[in-house]
Motif scaffolding. Sequence first.
Motif: not given
Length: 360
Positions: A60-74
Amino acid sequence: MASASKPVLKWLRRLHLWFGVAVALPLGAIIVSGVALVLDQQMIQLRAPELFADQSTLTLGEKGRDLAKIDELAGDLSWNLVRLPQADRPYYDVWLMSDERAYFAPGADAFSDRFFWHERPETVFFEIHAHLVAGDFGETLVGFVGLAGVGLILVGVWIWWPGRRGFSAGRLAPRKADRRSMLRAHGAWGVVLALPLGVLFLTGVATAFPDQTKSVFGSVAGGNAPARAEIGVPAFPKDRPDWTAVLTAAESAFDDDKIVFVFTPNPGQDGAIYMRTRRAAEWHPNGRSEINVDATKAILLSSRDLTAADSGLQAANAMFPIHATRGGAWWLAPVAFVTGLLACWLLVFSIAAFVRRWRR
């Protein structure tokens, strides 16, 4: 009785011919694009193999990190929908508010691919197959073309039935290039493909008309969904969510599910992050059960378990996985692929016979 059937058969042959001519182009486009979509993941893997690394142990921590990165890239336009990595699609599929799509590999620092729908083959084939490149109107048109396909199959079998005893496998490959041989091959292949092609057409129609499908199944076997289990009241977030905390709250709703889709809250609406999740008993690859989490406080707000729905709604929800060959049975995809290829062959005989008739 026999003499009365001849005029009926003659009329049915004309109906089958001219109705087939009327829908040949859209029906052919739907069939060809459907065959291609069976291989959509292979298309993506050839272009971006890094997306298909084993992601079965994502925390879940890795998925949370990835969603935060997608937020940043978007960026400021942000995104409104993300499909989380699944067994058959082990990457993030992002729908951006700029009408773009993006693929993101778990643990990456940049999108592997970012594009508009007309720039990639798998999304072009999907738009043809699902909408005939005509938006919502095209989706409705696809449904009616699918119904026409079912009608052509039924009428074709009716025409074939009186001469069924003369059927042989030799007719599948015409010995001559004349119209008579083409028509025999058309009839033979039509009968062979009637069942699998009819199932694909009917499930495609059900997918194009989901509300009507639920109504029909619901009237027969009950179509009620369980009520949402309401827990709290959301507030729209000022900052981006803590995605690890949000996913952790969502995971507390059920003990046997996998979150598939995450929707971000839109300004002007409440602050609930809506998620679609798939419980172990669900056949639908995207899941139909629902979870809502407060985006600010990361508190579970509500959930709905669609495995408790009436059998009519369950049957309606089974139409998409059968049509998309993602119902969990390994043989669905190869059967659909071969059926589609042979249906293209059937179209070839149909067009050849019609052209020869027209030339005469």
